[in-house]
Design a protein around this motif. Structure first.
Motif, mmCIF file in Angstrom:
data_model
loop_
_atom_site.group_PDB
_atom_site.id
_atom_site.type_symbol
_atom_site.label_atom_id
_atom_site.label_comp_id
_atom_site.label_asym_id
_atom_site.label_seq_id
_atom_site.Cartn_x
_atom_site.Cartn_y
_atom_site.Cartn_z
ATOM 1 N N LYS A 13 0.835 -1.204 0.000
ATOM 2 C CA LYS A 13 0.000 0.000 0.000
ATOM 3 C C LYS A 13 0.871 1.257 0.000
ATOM 4 N N ILE A 14 1.963 1.226 0.756
ATOM 5 C CA ILE A 14 2.881 2.369 0.805
ATOM 6 C C ILE A 14 3.502 2.604 -0.574
ATOM 7 N N MET A 15 3.942 1.538 -1.228
ATOM 8 C CA MET A 15 4.586 1.669 -2.528
ATOM 9 C C MET A 15 3.616 2.139 -3.611
ATOM 10 N N LYS A 16 2.349 1.764 -3.496
ATOM 11 C CA LYS A 16 1.366 2.147 -4.507
ATOM 12 C C LYS A 16 0.783 3.539 -4.277
ATOM 13 N N ASP A 17 1.120 4.159 -3.157
ATOM 14 C CA ASP A 17 0.597 5.488 -2.838
ATOM 15 C C ASP A 17 1.411 6.537 -3.599
ATOM 16 N N ARG A 18 0.968 6.892 -4.799
ATOM 17 C CA ARG A 18 1.659 7.859 -5.650
ATOM 18 C C ARG A 18 0.673 8.905 -6.133
ATOM 19 N N GLN A 19 1.169 10.127 -6.270
ATOM 20 C CA GLN A 19 0.334 11.190 -6.819
ATOM 21 C C GLN A 19 0.323 11.134 -8.343
ATOM 22 N N VAL A 20 1.431 10.663 -8.901
ATOM 23 C CA VAL A 20 1.572 10.609 -10.352
ATOM 24 C C VAL A 20 1.775 9.155 -10.754
ATOM 25 N N LYS A 21 1.105 8.739 -11.816
ATOM 26 C CA LYS A 21 1.271 7.368 -12.295
ATOM 27 C C LYS A 21 2.680 7.191 -12.872
ATOM 28 N N PRO A 22 3.235 5.987 -12.791
ATOM 29 C CA PRO A 22 4.597 5.764 -13.283
ATOM 30 C C PRO A 22 4.779 6.141 -14.757
ATOM 31 N N TYR A 28 7.144 12.654 -18.170
ATOM 32 C CA TYR A 28 7.647 13.938 -17.671
ATOM 33 C C TYR A 28 9.166 14.004 -17.780
ATOM 34 N N TRP A 29 9.857 12.941 -17.332
ATOM 35 C CA TRP A 29 11.320 12.985 -17.328
ATOM 36 C C TRP A 29 11.900 12.935 -18.726
ATOM 37 N N VAL A 30 11.264 12.219 -19.633
ATOM 38 C CA VAL A 30 11.734 12.226 -21.023
ATOM 39 C C VAL A 30 11.594 13.627 -21.607
ATOM 40 N N GLU A 31 10.453 14.267 -21.373
ATOM 41 C CA GLU A 31 10.251 15.630 -21.860
ATOM 42 C C GLU A 31 11.215 16.607 -21.195
ATOM 43 N N TYR A 32 11.503 16.402 -19.922
ATOM 44 C CA TYR A 32 12.436 17.257 -19.184
ATOM 45 C C TYR A 32 13.821 17.193 -19.817
ATOM 46 N N VAL A 33 14.270 15.983 -20.105
ATOM 47 C CA VAL A 33 15.591 15.812 -20.713
ATOM 48 C C VAL A 33 15.622 16.452 -22.096
ATOM 49 N N ILE A 34 14.569 16.309 -22.862
ATOM 50 C CA ILE A 34 14.514 16.931 -24.186
ATOM 51 C C ILE A 34 14.535 18.453 -24.071
ATOM 52 N N ARG A 35 13.764 19.011 -23.123
ATOM 53 C CA ARG A 35 13.720 20.463 -22.926
ATOM 54 C C ARG A 35 15.075 21.033 -22.554
ATOM 55 N N HIS A 36 15.860 20.284 -21.791
ATOM 56 C CA HIS A 36 17.135 20.790 -21.286
ATOM 57 C C HIS A 36 18.330 20.224 -22.042
#
Length: 93
Positions: A13-22, A28-36
């Motif tokens: 339950k602790i591990m599945k408690d996320r605000q953002v889906k994987p 997000y991180w792929v876009e972040y790397v592309i932006r920078h």
């Protein structure tokens, strides 16, 4: 066994408690790397190390020099004290 099951469920339950889906997080991180432009500021520092720093040869060399220095200093001190002790023994006789 029930104790282990409850603990596993609690941790799950602790591990599945996320605000953002994987998947959204990955996007997000792929876009972040592309932006920078490759996000060089997020690179791991060991990629910029020289080969002797990467294998910690500089650290081992420093430790070796210190140990050799301590060894010779102790050897010199012990031989000095042994000579003084021998001289005192011969003076008494």
């Amino acid at each position: 066994m029930e104790l282990y099951r409850k603990e596993a469920q609690r941790r799950s339950k602790i591990m599945k408690d996320r605000q953002v889906k994987p998947l959204d997080n990955a996007v997000y991180w792929v876009e972040y790397v592309i932006r920078h432009n490759g996000a060089q500021h997020l690179r791991v520092a060991y990629l910029d190390l020289t080969w002797y720093q990467y294998y910690l040869l500089d650290v081992f060399a420093f430790i070796l020099v210190v140990l050799v220095g301590v060894y010779f200093a102790l050897k010199k001190a012990i031989s000095y004290w042994l000579r003084r002790i021998r001289k005192k023994k011969f003076k008494i006789i």
